[in-house]
Design an enzyme around this catalytic site. Structure first.
Site, PDB file in Angstrom:
ATOM      1  N   HIS A  34    -157.791  42.827 -22.291  1.00 45.90           N
ATOM      2  CA  HIS A  34    -156.478  42.218 -22.478  1.00 45.90           C
ATOM      3  C   HIS A  34    -156.606  40.685 -22.497  1.00 45.90           C
ATOM      4  CE1 HIS A  34    -155.274  46.055 -20.283  1.00 45.90           C
ATOM      5  NE2 HIS A  34    -154.562  46.146 -21.379  1.00 45.90           N
ATOM      6  N   MET A 181    -163.761  48.784 -22.218  1.00 45.80           N
ATOM      7  CA  MET A 181    -162.837  48.555 -21.092  1.00 45.80           C
ATOM      8  C   MET A 181    -161.511  49.230 -21.382  1.00 45.80           C
ATOM      9  SD  MET A 181    -163.542  44.641 -20.105  1.00 45.80           S
ATOM     10  CE  MET A 181    -165.149  44.163 -19.486  1.00 45.80           C
ATOM     11  N   SER A 182    -160.943  49.845 -20.348  1.00 42.65           N
ATOM     12  CA  SER A 182    -159.662  50.522 -20.493  1.00 42.65           C
ATOM     13  C   SER A 182    -159.019  50.627 -19.117  1.00 42.65           C
ATOM     14  CB  SER A 182    -159.886  51.931 -21.060  1.00 42.65           C
ATOM     15  OG  SER A 182    -158.724  52.720 -20.865  1.00 42.65           O
TER      16      SER A 182
END
Ligand code: AMP
Length: 278
Positions: A34, A181-182
C-alpha cells in the site's frame, strides 16, 4: 494528515487541496505494498489522499468480511509517515445509506478468473471505486498490479464512464521469499506461511520457461499446476495465461500477457501474477 469521514466535510477539504491530487484507495491493515502506491502518488502529485474502507459489497456471503484484519492506529501512523495529506475514512452508512440501489458493473472483463469464483465481487469493487472517485475527484488514482484483474476492470470503468482520472498501476511488492504482500497473509499459520511461497515459486518457473522461449500458454499453465499440486497445503483454484488487456485465455503468448493464479492455502485464498512480454 486531515481525517475526513463525511461527504460535506470532504467537499470543503477537497477544494482546499493543491492539485494535482493523487488517490490511493485501500481496505486498511496497511503494508509496504500500500505504501508503495502512496510513494508513487507522492512523487507525481501535489496532494495525496488515501482511503480506508472495508467495502462490504465486494465480499461474498461466505467470505472474510467479519474477520478482515483492522488496525486503524497503526494505519494512521503509516500514512502520516508516508506524508499523506488526507485520509477519507467513511462509515458503511455514509457509503451505503438506507435505500441504496445503484450499481456500477463492468461486464465482459469480470466474467472470468476472480469474477467467476467470486460472483458479485467486481460489482462491489466498481461501485465503491466509482463512489470513492466521486468523493475525492482525484487527477490520478493508484492501484496495485497484485490485483491484476481489478486494475484492468477499473481501467475499463474509467474509460467507459469518462472519469477524468489517470489510473496508475504499480508493481507488486513482495516479502523477502517472494510472497506477494497482502493484508490476508496474517491469516496464515507458520506451516501455511511456508507453503504460501509456492505461488511465487510456480510463477517464477513459468516466467523462466517463457524467458527461455516457451510460448505455448498451456505448457506454461501446466508448469504452474504441477508445482502447486506438489505442495500438500495448497489447492489451486485457477491458473490463467491470458491477454493482458482483454483477459481472454491464450493458446500462444505473442504480446503482453498476464499469468495469474488463485490458490487456497488452508482456508486462506491468495492471488499472485506475473506479466510477460512487456
Ligand atoms: P487492498 O487494501 O487489499 O484493497 O489493496 C489496496 C490497493 O493496494 C490495491 O490497489 C492493491 O492492488 C494494492 N496492493 C495490495 N497488495 C499489494 C502489493 N503486494 N504490492 C503492490 N500493491 C498492492
Amino acid at each position: 494528515m486531515k481525517i475526513v469521514t463525511t461527504l460535506s466535510e470532504m467537499r470543503i477539504e477537497r477544494s482546499l487541496l493543491p492539485e494535482p491530487v493523487g488517490f490511493v484507495p485501500t481496505m486498511g491493515y496497511l503494508h509496504a505494498g500500500h505504501i508503495s502506491l502512496v510513494k508513487a502518488a507522492r512523487i507525481d502529485c501535489a496532494s495525496v489522499v488515501a482511503s480506508i474502507f472495508v467495502n462490504p459489497t465486494q465480499f461474498g456471503p461466505n467470505e472474510d468480511l467479519a474477520r478482515y484484519p483492522r488496525d486503524l492506529p497503526r494505519d494512521l501512523a503509516l500514512l502520516e509517515a508516508a506524508r499523506v495529506d488526507m485520509l477519507w475514512s467513511p462509515t458503511v452508512e455514509v457509503m451505503y445509506p438506507s435505500g441504496f440501489q445503484t450499481w456500477v458493473e463492468v461486464e465482459g472483463l469480470t466474467r472470468s478468473l476472480e469474477g467467476e469464483l467470486r460472483p458479485g465481487h467486481f460489482r462491489g469493487v466498481t461501485t465503491v471505486v466509482a463512489k470513492l472517485f466521486n468523493a475525492v475527484s482525484p487527477d490520478k488514482a493508484y492501484f496495485g498490479q497484485k490485483d491484476a484483474q481489478q486494475a484492468a476492470v477499473v481501467r475499463r470503468m474509467v474509460r467507459d464512464l469518462d472519469f477524468p482520472i489517470e489510473v496508475v498501476v504499480c508493481p507488486i511488492m513482495r516479502e523477502a521469499d517472494g510472497l506477494a504482500m497482502s493484508s490476508r497473509n496474517v491469516y496464515l499459520n507458520p506451516a501455511e506461511r511456508q507453503a504460501a511461497t509456492v505461488l511465487f515459486r510456480a510463477l517464477s518457473a513459468a516466467k523462466a520457461a517463457y524467458e527461455s522461449g516457451e510460448r505455448n500458454a498451456e505448457k506454461l499453465r501446466t508448469l504452474v499446476r504441477e508445482i502447486v499440486t506438489a505442495e500438500s497445503l495448497a489447492k489451486l483454484q485457477y491458473i490463467s495465461c491470458a491477454d493482458y488487456d482483454t483477459l481472454e485465455e491464450l493458446e500462444t503468448v505473442r504480446a503482453k500477457a498476464l499469468l495469474s493464479m488463485a490458490v487456497l492455502i488452508g482456508k486462506t485464498r491468495l492471488i499472485d501474477n506475473f506479466v510477460v512480454g512487456l
